[in-house]
Design a protein around this motif. Sequence first.
Motif, PDB file in Angstrom:
ATOM      1  N   ALA A 111      35.327  41.515  35.021  1.00 31.13           N
ATOM      2  CA  ALA A 111      35.634  42.418  36.133  1.00 31.13           C
ATOM      3  C   ALA A 111      36.926  42.027  36.834  1.00 31.13           C
ATOM      4  CB  ALA A 111      34.469  42.434  37.129  1.00 31.13           C
ATOM      5  N   GLY A 112      37.155  40.715  36.992  1.00 32.43           N
ATOM      6  CA  GLY A 112      38.373  40.266  37.652  1.00 32.43           C
ATOM      7  C   GLY A 112      39.621  40.721  36.919  1.00 32.43           C
ATOM      8  N   SER A 113      39.574  40.620  35.586  1.00 34.23           N
ATOM      9  CA  SER A 113      40.710  41.053  34.769  1.00 34.23           C
ATOM     10  C   SER A 113      40.916  42.562  34.880  1.00 34.23           C
ATOM     11  CB  SER A 113      40.467  40.667  33.306  1.00 34.23           C
ATOM     12  OG  SER A 113      41.480  41.187  32.466  1.00 34.23           O
ATOM     13  N   LEU A 114      39.806  43.309  34.849  1.00 37.29           N
ATOM     14  CA  LEU A 114      39.906  44.763  34.917  1.00 37.29           C
ATOM     15  C   LEU A 114      40.443  45.230  36.266  1.00 37.29           C
ATOM     16  CD1 LEU A 114      39.505  47.612  33.874  1.00 37.29           C
ATOM     17  CD2 LEU A 114      37.068  47.431  34.432  1.00 37.29           C
ATOM     18  N   ILE A 115      39.938  44.663  37.349  1.00 36.91           N
ATOM     19  CA  ILE A 115      40.391  45.138  38.663  1.00 36.91           C
ATOM     20  C   ILE A 115      41.859  44.785  38.890  1.00 36.91           C
ATOM     21  CG2 ILE A 115      39.732  43.123  40.050  1.00 36.91           C
ATOM     22  CD1 ILE A 115      39.442  46.853  41.021  1.00 36.91           C
ATOM     23  N   ASP A 116      42.306  43.637  38.379  1.00 37.12           N
ATOM     24  CA  ASP A 116      43.724  43.286  38.490  1.00 37.12           C
ATOM     25  C   ASP A 116      44.591  44.321  37.778  1.00 37.12           C
ATOM     26  OD1 ASP A 116      43.050  41.072  39.936  1.00 37.12           O
ATOM     27  OD2 ASP A 116      43.363  39.635  38.300  1.00 37.12           O
ATOM     28  N   LEU A 165      42.206  48.352  48.803  1.00 37.92           N
ATOM     29  CA  LEU A 165      42.762  48.811  47.531  1.00 37.92           C
ATOM     30  C   LEU A 165      41.785  48.561  46.387  1.00 37.92           C
ATOM     31  CD1 LEU A 165      46.478  47.572  47.723  1.00 37.92           C
ATOM     32  CD2 LEU A 165      45.670  49.929  47.907  1.00 37.92           C
ATOM     33  N   ILE A 166      41.142  47.391  46.419  1.00 38.05           N
ATOM     34  CA  ILE A 166      40.183  47.040  45.379  1.00 38.05           C
ATOM     35  C   ILE A 166      38.982  47.976  45.409  1.00 38.05           C
ATOM     36  CG2 ILE A 166      38.560  45.260  44.609  1.00 38.05           C
ATOM     37  CD1 ILE A 166      40.603  43.187  45.490  1.00 38.05           C
ATOM     38  N   ILE A 167      38.452  48.202  46.590  1.00 34.77           N
ATOM     39  CA  ILE A 167      37.297  49.094  46.725  1.00 34.77           C
ATOM     40  C   ILE A 167      37.643  50.504  46.242  1.00 34.77           C
ATOM     41  CG2 ILE A 167      35.764  50.213  48.402  1.00 34.77           C
ATOM     42  CD1 ILE A 167      35.915  47.587  50.037  1.00 34.77           C
ATOM     43  N   THR A 168      38.830  50.979  46.605  1.00 34.45           N
ATOM     44  CA  THR A 168      39.277  52.302  46.162  1.00 34.45           C
ATOM     45  C   THR A 168      39.433  52.355  44.649  1.00 34.45           C
ATOM     46  OG1 THR A 168      40.446  52.691  48.247  1.00 34.45           O
ATOM     47  CG2 THR A 168      41.111  54.031  46.364  1.00 34.45           C
ATOM     48  N   ALA A 169      39.997  51.275  44.085  1.00 32.41           N
ATOM     49  CA  ALA A 169      40.206  51.234  42.634  1.00 32.41           C
ATOM     50  C   ALA A 169      38.878  51.247  41.882  1.00 32.41           C
ATOM     51  CB  ALA A 169      41.019  49.997  42.260  1.00 32.41           C
ATOM     52  N   TRP A 170      37.909  50.436  42.353  1.00 24.63           N
ATOM     53  CA  TRP A 170      36.593  50.439  41.714  1.00 24.63           C
ATOM     54  C   TRP A 170      35.935  51.801  41.834  1.00 24.63           C
ATOM     55  CZ3 TRP A 170      35.712  47.678  37.998  1.00 24.63           C
ATOM     56  CH2 TRP A 170      35.831  46.290  37.961  1.00 24.63           C
ATOM     57  N   ASP A 171      35.989  52.380  43.024  1.00 20.06           N
ATOM     58  CA  ASP A 171      35.348  53.672  43.259  1.00 20.06           C
ATOM     59  C   ASP A 171      35.922  54.735  42.325  1.00 20.06           C
ATOM     60  OD1 ASP A 171      33.524  55.006  45.557  1.00 20.06           O
ATOM     61  OD2 ASP A 171      35.099  56.415  44.958  1.00 20.06           O
ATOM     62  N   SER A 172      37.240  54.763  42.218  1.00 19.86           N
ATOM     63  CA  SER A 172      37.902  55.765  41.379  1.00 19.86           C
ATOM     64  C   SER A 172      37.570  55.566  39.907  1.00 19.86           C
ATOM     65  CB  SER A 172      39.421  55.683  41.597  1.00 19.86           C
ATOM     66  OG  SER A 172      40.093  56.559  40.732  1.00 19.86           O
ATOM     67  N   PHE A 173      37.643  54.322  39.437  1.00 14.84           N
ATOM     68  CA  PHE A 173      37.392  54.041  38.018  1.00 14.84           C
ATOM     69  C   PHE A 173      35.951  54.334  37.646  1.00 14.84           C
ATOM     70  CE2 PHE A 173      36.121  51.142  34.588  1.00 14.84           C
ATOM     71  CZ  PHE A 173      37.042  51.492  33.621  1.00 14.84           C
TER      72      PHE A 173
END
Length: 239
Positions: A111-116, A165-173
Amino acid sequence: MFKIFEKDGEEYASLDPKYKKQIIQKRYEYLLVQSNIPRFYWDIEFKDYKGENSKSNLEKVIFYAKNFKDKKFNHVHLYLYGANNSQKTAIACNIAKEIIKQGYSTKFILAGSLIDKLIKLQGYSFNEEIYNEINVLKQCDAIIIDDIFDQSKSVFWSKPESASLIITAWDSFLREIVSSPTKLILTSNIPIDMIAKKFGESLYHLIDRNFICLGFFDDVKIHRKKRFDNLFSFDDTNN
């Protein structure tokens, strides 16, 4: 390589069963490499699960994996949670291996790699390599995301200003994937009710609505310690 057999007075050639088995095994190993499943988990099977506290949830996982493409599991995803050493990653990797054996594609990613990668794609500078990597993920039949919501696994979590930004990125993906044919198998140390407190109601309801949430509570450390201790057990009768 080939065996000759006779039928109705005619000779036929067919693949030697042993050679055919070797071909199947080589192809399976090739697909394991392509899936990015860590080598450590290649030889660990569902039957190797240690403990009794979560056996019923393990049975549900196995049923899901065996019936991966059944219509009743369309747009149904898995959220596997538990403390460290609760064998979540091994279970998720076994789902992936079962999917491969059924002829479907899967990818394992931390998950760390993906969110980065997702955060980098939010910037103005276009990164074609990362963009293509994410697209390959989206084309798979299943994606295994290990340790989602673990704030220690991404360089961006160390910056307070990046949290939104992280929360938005996870939500969108996640929203994009759950509305596609691709299935998600997530592992996490965080029970589902903690998602709302840590990451907001939007992500909580997204997981709650689209995922089967299964907890695992057996600690593999105890069993590993016993196994390691046995390596140094000596028979005093030989002394």
